[in-house]
Design a protein around this motif. Structure first.
Motif, PDB file in Angstrom:
ATOM      1  N   ASP A 215      38.876 -52.968  87.634  1.00 48.86           N
ATOM      2  CA  ASP A 215      37.882 -52.118  88.304  1.00 48.86           C
ATOM      3  C   ASP A 215      38.471 -50.714  88.489  1.00 48.86           C
ATOM      4  N   ARG A 216      37.878 -49.741  87.843  1.00 52.28           N
ATOM      5  CA  ARG A 216      38.405 -48.359  87.890  1.00 52.28           C
ATOM      6  C   ARG A 216      38.447 -47.821  89.307  1.00 52.28           C
ATOM      7  N   ASP A 217      37.368 -48.099  90.062  1.00 53.00           N
ATOM      8  CA  ASP A 217      37.303 -47.556  91.430  1.00 53.00           C
ATOM      9  C   ASP A 217      38.419 -48.145  92.303  1.00 53.00           C
ATOM     10  N   GLU A 218      38.675 -49.411  92.059  1.00 54.82           N
ATOM     11  CA  GLU A 218      39.741 -50.068  92.837  1.00 54.82           C
ATOM     12  C   GLU A 218      41.094 -49.440  92.501  1.00 54.82           C
ATOM     13  N   ILE A 219      41.305 -49.175  91.211  1.00 57.67           N
ATOM     14  CA  ILE A 219      42.572 -48.548  90.794  1.00 57.67           C
ATOM     15  C   ILE A 219      42.666 -47.160  91.435  1.00 57.67           C
ATOM     16  N   ALA A 220      41.558 -46.432  91.405  1.00 50.15           N
ATOM     17  CA  ALA A 220      41.551 -45.075  91.980  1.00 50.15           C
ATOM     18  C   ALA A 220      41.925 -45.130  93.457  1.00 50.15           C
ATOM     19  N   ARG A 221      41.317 -46.093  94.166  1.00 46.44           N
ATOM     20  CA  ARG A 221      41.625 -46.215  95.603  1.00 46.44           C
ATOM     21  C   ARG A 221      43.098 -46.557  95.807  1.00 46.44           C
ATOM     22  N   ALA A 222      43.619 -47.451  94.949  1.00 40.50           N
ATOM     23  CA  ALA A 222      45.022 -47.859  95.081  1.00 40.50           C
ATOM     24  C   ALA A 222      45.956 -46.670  94.846  1.00 40.50           C
ATOM     25  N   ILE A 223      45.613 -45.844  93.859  1.00 41.61           N
ATOM     26  CA  ILE A 223      46.447 -44.664  93.561  1.00 41.61           C
ATOM     27  C   ILE A 223      46.445 -43.714  94.760  1.00 41.61           C
ATOM     28  N   GLU A 224      45.263 -43.471  95.310  1.00 42.68           N
ATOM     29  CA  GLU A 224      45.165 -42.512  96.426  1.00 42.68           C
ATOM     30  C   GLU A 224      45.881 -43.047  97.673  1.00 42.68           C
ATOM     31  N   THR A 225      45.889 -44.387  97.823  1.00 44.63           N
ATOM     32  CA  THR A 225      46.580 -44.974  98.974  1.00 44.63           C
ATOM     33  C   THR A 225      48.096 -44.882  98.780  1.00 44.63           C
ATOM     34  N   ARG A 226      48.500 -45.177  97.546  1.00 39.32           N
ATOM     35  CA  ARG A 226      49.950 -45.199  97.263  1.00 39.32           C
ATOM     36  C   ARG A 226      50.533 -43.775  97.255  1.00 39.32           C
ATOM     37  N   PHE A 227      49.694 -42.803  96.777  1.00 40.90           N
ATOM     38  CA  PHE A 227      50.170 -41.403  96.691  1.00 40.90           C
ATOM     39  C   PHE A 227      49.208 -40.508  97.467  1.00 40.90           C
ATOM     40  N   PRO A 228      49.450 -40.288  98.725  1.00 44.12           N
ATOM     41  CA  PRO A 228      48.498 -39.548  99.553  1.00 44.12           C
ATOM     42  C   PRO A 228      48.242 -38.107  99.074  1.00 44.12           C
ATOM     43  N   GLY A 229      49.183 -37.560  98.319  1.00 45.11           N
ATOM     44  CA  GLY A 229      48.990 -36.172  97.845  1.00 45.11           C
ATOM     45  C   GLY A 229      48.225 -36.100  96.531  1.00 45.11           C
ATOM     46  N   LEU A 230      47.741 -37.228  96.036  1.00 46.18           N
ATOM     47  CA  LEU A 230      47.033 -37.221  94.746  1.00 46.18           C
ATOM     48  C   LEU A 230      45.589 -37.684  94.919  1.00 46.18           C
ATOM     49  N   ARG A 231      44.766 -37.239  94.000  1.00 46.33           N
ATOM     50  CA  ARG A 231      43.369 -37.708  93.969  1.00 46.33           C
ATOM     51  C   ARG A 231      43.120 -38.328  92.601  1.00 46.33           C
ATOM     52  N   ALA A 232      42.357 -39.395  92.557  1.00 48.27           N
ATOM     53  CA  ALA A 232      42.040 -40.047  91.278  1.00 48.27           C
ATOM     54  C   ALA A 232      40.536 -39.974  91.041  1.00 48.27           C
ATOM     55  N   PHE A 233      40.184 -39.505  89.856  1.00 50.84           N
ATOM     56  CA  PHE A 233      38.763 -39.350  89.504  1.00 50.84           C
ATOM     57  C   PHE A 233      38.434 -40.227  88.306  1.00 50.84           C
ATOM     58  N   THR A 234      37.259 -40.809  88.332  1.00 47.78           N
ATOM     59  CA  THR A 234      36.827 -41.503  87.114  1.00 47.78           C
ATOM     60  C   THR A 234      36.563 -40.430  86.051  1.00 47.78           C
ATOM     61  N   ARG A 235      36.505 -40.866  84.806  1.00 50.39           N
ATOM     62  CA  ARG A 235      36.266 -39.920  83.706  1.00 50.39           C
ATOM     63  C   ARG A 235      34.984 -39.127  83.947  1.00 50.39           C
ATOM     64  N   GLU A 236      33.941 -39.814  84.417  1.00 48.47           N
ATOM     65  CA  GLU A 236      32.642 -39.154  84.632  1.00 48.47           C
ATOM     66  C   GLU A 236      32.740 -38.115  85.753  1.00 48.47           C
TER      67      GLU A 236
END
Lengths: 376, 234
Positions: A215-236
């Motif tokens: 699940d892309r959204d789940e990965i994005a949330r995990a990235i943002e939680t693990r790295f508070p200084g980063l943002r993850a966007f879906t391709r769209e």
């Protein structure tokens, strides 16, 4: 009857064609700007939205490639922990920036350009060129691929050498759909760009491919939680944000040119119709004496205005396609991506505006006395 | 039913302090098939009378009856449509529309008068043949002689078989031969179709065609009497 009425009120042919040419030129201007805008949007979307990338990870405050050139970097030490996040199949760094490039021509002075340089991991890292028009992907540190318009501007082709930050590179591929008007894309090895821009150990973005079924959204949330200084966007999301950034630069110019173009077209048509109403006063009086009503004559005049605008719009479309073909062959640095929908909308706007330009002269019809038929 | 009746027509022209009383209680009735000459000096009110009779001008008082029905008083569109169907105009100059061919000028009048396309084509063809214009039907007005142009204008005025034809100096710009041809055509065709013709003119050469002559001066009818066609033409 309306056909005969319209023909009976036709203005002088030469003037009518001048008005048509004027409307066509105005239309061409608007279509060119709209197509240039469309082309830049497509180029950005073509790269940002390329298959194989599911997520774009950016530093806080960055949500598009244009701002990414200036604001913040991601430390490369974050890369391995990010790859370890469940659901991530691949993650690669991208380093982008506007770098001065010069051709190493054997004769004549070298040509210089500032290109949007994208460093990515050879040979199969994510974020490479989306499509080639000629040549092949780079395979070694000293090979680069660049947009064909940039190659044209630099005067280089496959096998030629270019230089940035005093390192020599060989052009091995030419790309298309990577021209964003003000500049073009150049793709090189990640470390080469990092060295040239003195940005070692940092990335502009990390691009992520999700594992099948993840699940892309789940990965994005995990990235943002693990790295508070980063943002993850879906391709769209990332594509939309790039679109918005491009639009912010283009839309005001497009709107201004459209308004000026429409205004000029309305004036041209209005002037022609005004001259028809004034010069053909006697004939209009005869029509009125014959029993043609002012509304019918008014519609006849408006139909003529609409016909002029239509012919102008049609000629403008033909010119736009002709110009695109000419530019593609002789000046590829100006990309025009003509959208049929844009052209149809612009043409409708011009036809309506042309007819509106004729309204004021039509109002003057009411001042014509059919009795003038007896005096003319 | 009389095609045209003018009953006590009063008409002022101009505005502000420059108003001039042009018609002073003019009354006249025109019978079907009549060819009426309206004679008088310049400024006597001939053209104004034609314009009032044709519904182009509205009188301050008095009534215009076309075929027994008031010409004014309905909606503007209804009055105009009735006028288009009932009246034909011939002007001093042909006033053919220069962008259209001879035939198209005639067809346009028929269509404005509300005739169906096929009927107008039939009428136009007949008139073009009778007026010896059939071979010229595709020409533009600028490609015709003055006489041909004016004959085309006559065809245009008659294509919708109007009950009344109003002509303002129709031979004023023509030489005697062309003028004679135009007057003859107008008189013959109108009579064969039972249309009444009122011609405002200075041209005494038209007298032989008239069945009646009306003298007008200072907006008043001074004389109105029959002129037997057979006597005048011989």
């Amino acid at each position: 009857m309306m056909g005969l009425l319209v023909r009976s009120l036709r203005g002088r042919r030469i003037r009518a064609w001048l008005a048509v040419a004027g409307v066509a030129t105005c239309m061409l201007l608007v279509v060119v700007i709209a197509s240039a805008y469309r082309s830049v949007r497509t180029a950005m979307a073509g790269y940002a939205g390329q298959a194989g990338i599911d997520l774009w990870v950016a530093p806080e405050g960055v949500d598009n490639m244009i701002r990414g050139s200036y604001t913040g970097f991601i430390p490369l030490v974050d890369l391995d922990p990010l790859r370890a996040i469940p659901g991530v199949a691949a993650a690669d760094p991208i380093l982008q920036g506007f770098l001065p490039v010069q051709s190493l021509a054997t004769s004549g002075p070298p040509k210089r350009l500032t290109l949007l340089t994208v460093g990515f991991r050879f040979p199969d890292g994510l974020g490479g060129p989306p499509s080639y028009v000629k040549g092949r992907p780079p395979q070694s540190f000293d090979e680069v691929v660049l947009d064909r318009a940039a190659a044209y501007r630099l005067g280089v082709g496959l096998g030629d050498a270019i230089d940035f930050f005093e390192c020599e590179f060989t052009v091995v591929g030419l790309t298309t759909g990577t021209n964003i008007m003000a500049t073009q894309f150049l793709f090189a090895e990640f470390d080469a760009v990092a060295g040239a821009g003195q940005r070692r150990g940092r990335a502009s973005f990390i691009v992520v491919r999700a594992a099948p079924g993840a699940d892309r959204d789940e990965i994005a949330r995990a990235i943002e939680t693990r790295f508070p200084g980063l943002r993850a966007f879906t391709r769209e999301e990332f594509t939309t944000a790039n679109d918005r950034e491009v639009a912010a630069g283009f839309i005001p110019i497009l709107a201004l040119v459209t308004i000026l173009g429409l205004g000029a077209a309305a004036l041209l048509v209005g002037l022609l119709i005004l001259s028809v109403v004034d010069e053909r006063r006697g004939d209009i009086a005869v029509l009125m004496a014959m029993g043609a009503g002012t509304p019918a004559i008014g519609w006849g005049v408006l139909a003529q205005a609409a016909s002029l605008s239509m012919r102008g719009a049609a000629l403008g479309i033909v010119l736009a396609y002709g110009l695109r073909a000419g530019l593609e062959s002789f000046m590829p640095m100006i990309p025009l991506r003509i959208s049929v929908l844009d052209v149809v909308l612009i043409a409708i706007l011009f036809i309506l505006t042309g007819a509106a330009g004729a309204l004021a002269p039509v109002v003057r019809l009411s001042a014509i006395d059919p009795l003038e038929a007896f005096r003319s | 039913m009389r095609p045209l009746v003018l009953d006590d027509i009063w008409k002022t022209r101009g505005s502000g302090g420059r108003e001039v009383q042009v018609l002073h209680g003019v009354s006249l009735a025109v019978e079907a098939g009549e060819f009426v000459l309206l004679e008088g000096p310049s400024g006597s009110g001939k053209t104004t009378l034609l314009a009032v009779a044709g519904g182009i001008l509205t009188p301050e008082s008095g009534q215009v009856l076309l075929d027994g029905r008031p010409l004014h008083g309905g909606t503007r569109a209804a009055d105009r449509s009735r006028r288009a169907g009932t009246v034909g105009f011939v002007f001093q100059r042909s006033n053919l529309l220069p962008q259209l061919s001879v035939e198209e000028n005639i067809l346009l009048m028929g269509r404005i008068a509300g005739l169906k396309a096929a009927a107008v084509r039939r009428e136009a063809e007949e008139l073009l043949r009778r007026l010896d214009l059939y071979g010229l039907r595709h020409r533009r007005p600028c490609e015709l002689s003055c006489g041909e142009e004016q004959r085309a204008a006559v065809a245009r005025a008659l294509v919708h078989r109007p009950r009344i034809v109003l002509a303002d100096e129709p031979t004023g710009n023509l030489d005697s031969q062309a003028g004679q041809a135009v007057a003859e055509s107008l008189a013959d065709i109108a009579r064969s179709r039972d249309s009444a013709v009122v011609v405002a003119t200075h041209d005494v050469r038209l007298a032989p065609f008239a069945s009646r002559r009306i003298k007008i001066e200072d907006g008043r009818i001074l004389a109105d009497g029959p002129t037997p066609l057979s006597q005048e033409r011989t």
